[in-house]
Motif scaffolding. Structure first.
Motif, PDB file in Angstrom:
ATOM      1  N   VAL A   1       0.863  -1.187   0.000  1.00 39.29           N
ATOM      2  CA  VAL A   1       0.000   0.000   0.000  1.00 39.29           C
ATOM      3  C   VAL A   1       0.898   1.235   0.000  1.00 39.29           C
ATOM      4  CG1 VAL A   1      -1.745   1.280   1.275  1.00 39.29           C
ATOM      5  CG2 VAL A   1      -1.757  -1.225   1.303  1.00 39.29           C
ATOM      6  N   GLY A   2       0.690   2.101  -0.977  1.00 38.17           N
ATOM      7  CA  GLY A   2       1.515   3.310  -1.068  1.00 38.17           C
ATOM      8  C   GLY A   2       0.753   4.532  -0.604  1.00 38.17           C
ATOM      9  N   ALA A   3       0.908   5.602  -1.351  1.00 38.34           N
ATOM     10  CA  ALA A   3       0.206   6.868  -1.103  1.00 38.34           C
ATOM     11  C   ALA A   3       0.334   7.316   0.355  1.00 38.34           C
ATOM     12  CB  ALA A   3      -1.269   6.749  -1.512  1.00 38.34           C
ATOM     13  N   ASN A   4       1.517   7.073   0.917  1.00 37.01           N
ATOM     14  CA  ASN A   4       1.818   7.538   2.288  1.00 37.01           C
ATOM     15  C   ASN A   4       0.900   6.983   3.369  1.00 37.01           C
ATOM     16  OD1 ASN A   4       3.995   9.105   1.462  1.00 37.01           O
ATOM     17  ND2 ASN A   4       2.613  10.782   0.880  1.00 37.01           N
ATOM     18  N   PHE A   5       0.196   5.884   3.081  1.00 32.09           N
ATOM     19  CA  PHE A   5      -0.719   5.367   4.116  1.00 32.09           C
ATOM     20  C   PHE A   5       0.061   4.982   5.379  1.00 32.09           C
ATOM     21  CE2 PHE A   5      -3.524   2.085   6.075  1.00 32.09           C
ATOM     22  CZ  PHE A   5      -4.577   2.934   6.356  1.00 32.09           C
ATOM     23  N   SER A   6       1.232   4.373   5.182  1.00 27.52           N
ATOM     24  CA  SER A   6       2.017   3.961   6.346  1.00 27.52           C
ATOM     25  C   SER A   6       2.446   5.167   7.183  1.00 27.52           C
ATOM     26  CB  SER A   6       3.247   3.168   5.902  1.00 27.52           C
ATOM     27  OG  SER A   6       4.067   2.933   7.018  1.00 27.52           O
ATOM     28  N   SER A   7       2.865   6.234   6.527  1.00 24.30           N
ATOM     29  CA  SER A   7       3.305   7.380   7.338  1.00 24.30           C
ATOM     30  C   SER A   7       2.127   8.117   7.966  1.00 24.30           C
ATOM     31  CB  SER A   7       4.201   8.329   6.536  1.00 24.30           C
ATOM     32  OG  SER A   7       3.743   8.466   5.232  1.00 24.30           O
ATOM     33  N   THR A   8       0.967   8.063   7.304  1.00 21.86           N
ATOM     34  CA  THR A   8      -0.244   8.617   7.934  1.00 21.86           C
ATOM     35  C   THR A   8      -0.527   7.884   9.242  1.00 21.86           C
ATOM     36  OG1 THR A   8      -1.183   9.157   5.786  1.00 21.86           O
ATOM     37  CG2 THR A   8      -2.740   8.961   7.612  1.00 21.86           C
ATOM     38  N   LEU A   9      -0.410   6.556   9.169  1.00 24.71           N
ATOM     39  CA  LEU A   9      -0.652   5.767  10.384  1.00 24.71           C
ATOM     40  C   LEU A   9       0.413   6.046  11.430  1.00 24.71           C
ATOM     41  CD1 LEU A   9      -1.840   2.254   9.189  1.00 24.71           C
ATOM     42  CD2 LEU A   9      -3.097   3.944  10.510  1.00 24.71           C
ATOM     43  N   ASN A  10       1.645   6.160  10.984  1.00 21.94           N
ATOM     44  CA  ASN A  10       2.723   6.406  11.937  1.00 21.94           C
ATOM     45  C   ASN A  10       2.460   7.707  12.701  1.00 21.94           C
ATOM     46  OD1 ASN A  10       5.106   5.908  13.257  1.00 21.94           O
ATOM     47  ND2 ASN A  10       6.373   6.957  11.734  1.00 21.94           N
ATOM     48  N   ALA A  11       2.051   8.743  11.979  1.00 19.02           N
ATOM     49  CA  ALA A  11       1.771  10.030  12.634  1.00 19.02           C
ATOM     50  C   ALA A  11       0.586   9.890  13.592  1.00 19.02           C
ATOM     51  CB  ALA A  11       1.489  11.088  11.576  1.00 19.02           C
ATOM     52  N   THR A  12      -0.373   9.064  13.204  1.00 21.16           N
ATOM     53  CA  THR A  12      -1.562   8.866  14.042  1.00 21.16           C
ATOM     54  C   THR A  12      -1.197   8.173  15.361  1.00 21.16           C
ATOM     55  OG1 THR A  12      -2.879   8.669  12.030  1.00 21.16           O
ATOM     56  CG2 THR A  12      -3.875   7.847  14.077  1.00 21.16           C
TER      57      THR A  12
ATOM     58  N   ILE B   1      -5.339  -3.897  14.038  1.00 23.18           N
ATOM     59  CA  ILE B   1      -4.920  -3.932  12.638  1.00 23.18           C
ATOM     60  C   ILE B   1      -5.759  -2.930  11.854  1.00 23.18           C
ATOM     61  CG2 ILE B   1      -4.816  -5.350  10.544  1.00 23.18           C
ATOM     62  CD1 ILE B   1      -4.160  -7.708  12.118  1.00 23.18           C
ATOM     63  N   VAL B   2      -5.101  -1.998  11.206  1.00 26.84           N
ATOM     64  CA  VAL B   2      -5.805  -1.011  10.390  1.00 26.84           C
ATOM     65  C   VAL B   2      -5.604  -1.394   8.931  1.00 26.84           C
ATOM     66  CG1 VAL B   2      -6.065   1.427   9.831  1.00 26.84           C
ATOM     67  CG2 VAL B   2      -5.278   0.758  12.116  1.00 26.84           C
ATOM     68  N   ASN B   3      -6.687  -1.705   8.262  1.00 31.03           N
ATOM     69  CA  ASN B   3      -6.584  -2.032   6.834  1.00 31.03           C
ATOM     70  C   ASN B   3      -6.700  -0.765   6.000  1.00 31.03           C
ATOM     71  OD1 ASN B   3      -6.704  -5.180   6.496  1.00 31.03           O
ATOM     72  ND2 ASN B   3      -8.044  -4.660   8.195  1.00 31.03           N
ATOM     73  N   ALA B   4      -5.942  -0.718   4.907  1.00 32.56           N
ATOM     74  CA  ALA B   4      -6.029   0.455   4.034  1.00 32.56           C
ATOM     75  C   ALA B   4      -7.402   0.460   3.369  1.00 32.56           C
ATOM     76  CB  ALA B   4      -4.934   0.399   2.979  1.00 32.56           C
TER      77      ALA B   4
ATOM     78  N   SER C   1     -10.172   8.001  15.282  1.00 37.71           N
ATOM     79  CA  SER C   1     -10.592   9.404  15.405  1.00 37.71           C
ATOM     80  C   SER C   1      -9.417  10.341  15.677  1.00 37.71           C
ATOM     81  CB  SER C   1     -11.655   9.543  16.496  1.00 37.71           C
ATOM     82  OG  SER C   1     -11.112   9.100  17.714  1.00 37.71           O
ATOM     83  N   THR C   2      -8.201   9.812  15.535  1.00 37.59           N
ATOM     84  CA  THR C   2      -7.013  10.649  15.731  1.00 37.59           C
ATOM     85  C   THR C   2      -6.466  11.069  14.364  1.00 37.59           C
ATOM     86  OG1 THR C   2      -6.494   9.530  17.820  1.00 37.59           O
ATOM     87  CG2 THR C   2      -4.673  10.663  16.717  1.00 37.59           C
ATOM     88  N   ALA C   3      -6.098  12.348  14.247  1.00 37.26           N
ATOM     89  CA  ALA C   3      -5.523  12.846  12.984  1.00 37.26           C
ATOM     90  C   ALA C   3      -4.086  12.353  12.873  1.00 37.26           C
ATOM     91  CB  ALA C   3      -5.563  14.375  12.969  1.00 37.26           C
ATOM     92  N   PRO C   4      -3.610  12.142  11.676  1.00 31.56           N
ATOM     93  CA  PRO C   4      -4.257  12.385  10.389  1.00 31.56           C
ATOM     94  C   PRO C   4      -5.162  11.250   9.892  1.00 31.56           C
ATOM     95  CG  PRO C   4      -1.944  11.816  10.052  1.00 31.56           C
ATOM     96  CD  PRO C   4      -2.159  11.862  11.534  1.00 31.56           C
ATOM     97  N   LEU C   5      -5.199  10.079  10.555  1.00 28.75           N
ATOM     98  CA  LEU C   5      -6.056   9.001  10.027  1.00 28.75           C
ATOM     99  C   LEU C   5      -7.517   9.434   9.978  1.00 28.75           C
ATOM    100  CD1 LEU C   5      -6.251   6.059   9.005  1.00 28.75           C
ATOM    101  CD2 LEU C   5      -6.615   5.330  11.374  1.00 28.75           C
ATOM    102  N   SER C   6      -7.911  10.269  10.948  1.00 27.67           N
ATOM    103  CA  SER C   6      -9.320  10.688  11.006  1.00 27.67           C
ATOM    104  C   SER C   6      -9.741  11.488   9.768  1.00 27.67           C
ATOM    105  CB  SER C   6      -9.577  11.498  12.284  1.00 27.67           C
ATOM    106  OG  SER C   6      -8.703  12.603  12.319  1.00 27.67           O
TER     107      SER C   6
END
Ligand code: FAD
Length: 569
Positions: free
Chosen positions: A164-175, A401-404, A464-469
């Motif tokens: 999974v690309g499009a920065n999904f992993s880093s979005t989760l990391n920040a969350t 586990i958060v699925n894209a 509900s935490t940004a940026p995932l939210s």
């Protein structure tokens, strides 16, 4: 026609059994037979597809056992999945490659086993053919420390070809960071806490699921000293008639595809690797078990082993759904692992104390619920070790586990990792076609529901935490109308019980522990009271591990193979 004779017979060509078969048959002077109830599934696309998780469910390669009605969890039965194929459950599982907390393996020492994380780590590595991630995969979150991986073993472990690309992993990391959960760059190191993008049992060069048969059997089919009997259902062991005080197994009776009874002879050992929901039953059908269970069914007691089938432990999983503002492609798994302090915060010390004070009551309740077989004092000892793991060693207790998201919907699944409840599994008849009574006692002990609720609340907070939210825009299951934002434990509990399923991590039904603590096998996997029967599969794990089971089972089976070889050297 004379009965075929082998040095070793392995019952169950699954995740663990094929490791043993492979390693023992490395020696061309040794003969090995595997008896497997299922067929080979080399070309079954429900198995091979890297993104096909779930497709094999309910098909002919899923045993889909049914539990007893779960009286502490809404009285419903549960479907307990397990693979019926060469390769066993590794052919239908989620492919997550995740080991354990080092303190969890170390705790096995406290129940009488000479095993530690440090002594098992070489075997994790021995089994592994780790494919280093590409640069592109590293940018998408694949991360590792080379000292924890093996590159010369049979089992391909890697990240999916299309991550999974499009920065999904880093979005989760920040969350997760915003929730004070750090990035964990190597969760297979024995330290699991944190957020990680996990590797899988997956062959990147072939873009296929890796299963036990692909790793440990198909490349070795030319060995003339290794025979696999497919579509062959083991009924029971046979015993030699000598008068020694320990029982010596000399063969296995099975039914072939046509239903005809056949047998094989074993001169050295019989290894049971039929899985945690079968191996204890085979022991009982062979006269090894609790006399109260066996005599009732007219089975002669060969070895009085009261704890066969006891100690059954599993976890409970829940799925939640969200609307999503963005869609992603590619495969990959993203996990947040939280410990007790992460989920209970400032209240952890007080909560720990209250659970400690409940352990006696837990022991009493377990004794009652499992028919007075285990004794209170023994259970109390086991529960104290588990309490220490949770509150002192601080092993992770929540897996989220958060699925894209895709098709405008997101999925978060979660489970509590260290439930206390223990149930059991026993045959109901000497006739093997009658299903067994399988009773995990889900949610019998209140810690388990508290752990599940804390995990559920934490998962909701992740969403509900940004940026995932910004991506997960609204919860649709359970939804705030069903479980409001500040819902009480009672409201959460009712909902969780209405939707939970088994996490399929059944263990401990022929536990590796000292005899006094209710063990069935010793730390060399030898069944107490027998000279030459071992159990090598998920039945032996004395406590739950926070990782997923296969990595640890492959490692344990590698270790067991060395022990079997050494005892006949
Ligand atoms: P198995 O691999 O189940 O092998 C037992 C074998 O014995 C089977 O082939 C069976 O057909 C055979 N057998 C049974 N009875 C008989 C008999 N009487 N005669 C002959 N043969 C018999 N773990 C992970 O690490 N990662 C995951 O992502 C993951 N996801 C999972 C998803 C699902 C749906 C399930 C069910 C499990 C999952 N697990 C996962 C757990 C893990 O796959 C299993 O715990 C593990 O594979 C069990 O290995 P085993 O050696 O104990 O038994």
């Amino acid at each position: 026609k004379s009965t075929p004779r082998y040095d070793y017979i392995i019952v169950g060509g699954g995740t663990s059994g094929l490791v043993i078969a492979n390693r023992l048959s490395e020696d061309p002077t040794v003969s090995v037979a595997v008896i497997e109830a299922g067929d080979q599934v080399f070309n079954n696309t429900n198995v091979t597809s890297a993104s096909g998780y779930g497709r094999a469910f309910g098909t002919e390669i899923d045993w889909a056992y049914e539990s007893e009605a779960q009286v502490y969890a809404g009285n419903k039965t549960q479907i307990l999945r397990a693979g019926k194929a060469l390769g066993g459950t590794s052919t239908i599982n989620g492919m997550t490659y995740m080991r354990a907390e080092s303190s969890q393996i170390d705790s096995w020492k406290k129940v009488g086993n000479n095993i530690t994380w440090d002594s098992l780590l070489p075997y994790y590595k021995k089994s592994e053919y780790f494919e280093y991630p590409t640069e592109a995969q590293v940018l998408m979150g694949a991360s590792y420390l080379p000292e924890f991986h093996g590159t010369e073993g049979p089992l391909a472990v890697s990240w999916p070809t299309e991550m999974v690309g499009a920065n999904f992993s880093s979005t989760l990391n920040a969350t997760f960071k915003a929730m004070d959960l750090p990035w964990n760059g190597e969760a297979n190191s024995g330290y699991m806490r944190g957020y990680n993008v996990f590797p899988k049992t997956f062959d990147r060069s072939l873009d296929l699921r890796e299963d036990a048969a692909r790793a440990y059997y198909y490349p070795f089919t030319t060995r003339p000293n290794l025979d696999v009997y497919l579509n062959s259902f083991a009924q029971r062991l046979t015993w030699s008639n000598d008068n020694s005080s320990v029982a010596f197994a000399n063969g296995v009776v099975f039914t072939d595809k046509s239903g005809a009874e056949q047998s094989l002879l074993a001169t050295k050992e019989v290894v049971l690797s039929a899985g945690s929901l079968r191996s204890p039953l085979l022991l009982e059908l062979s006269g090894v078990g609790n006399p109260a269970v066996l005599e009732n069914l007219g089975i002669e007691v060969k070895v009085d082993s009261p704890f066969v089938g006891e100690n059954l432990q599993d976890q409970t999983t829940v799925d939640t759904d969200y609307n999503a503002s963005q869609n992603f492609t590619g495969a990959g798994g993203f996990i947040g692992y939280f410990n007790a302090t992460d989920v209970w915060g400032n209240g952890t010390a007080a909560f720990s104390k209250s659970i400690k004070a409940s352990l006696e009551q837990y022991a009493n309740k377990t004794v009652q619920a499992t028919g007075d077989i285990t004794d209170r004092e023994t259970l109390l000892k086991l529960f104290k070790i588990q309490h220490e793991l949770i509150f002192e060693d601080e092993v992770v207790i929540s897996e989220i586990i958060v699925n894209a998201p895709s098709a405008s919907a997101g999925l978060i699944e979660y489970w509590g990792l260290m439930p206390f409840s223990r149930g059991n599994i026993h045959i109901k008849s000497a006739n093997t076609s009658v299903p067994a009574a399988i009773n995990p006692n889900y949610f019998m002990l209140d810690y388990d529901m508290k752990q599940q609720i804390a995990t559920a609340r934490t998962a909701r907070k992740v969403a509900s935490t940004a940026p995932l939210s910004n991506i997960l825009t609204g919860e649709t299951l359970p939804g705030l109308d069903v479980v409001p934002q500040n819902a009480s434990d009672a409201v959460w509990g009712d909902w969780l019980k209405s939707v939970y399923r088994s996490n399929y991590h059944y263990i401990s039904t022929a536990a590796m522990m000292s005899k006094e603590l209710g063990g069935v096998v010793d730390d060399k996997h030898l069944v107490y009271g027998t000279a030459n029967v071992r159990v090598v599969d998920a039945s032996v794990l004395p406590f739950q591990v926070s990782g997923h089971l296969t990595s640890t089972l492959y490692a344990l089976a590698e270790r067991a193979a060395d022990m079997i070889k050494a005892s006949h050297a």
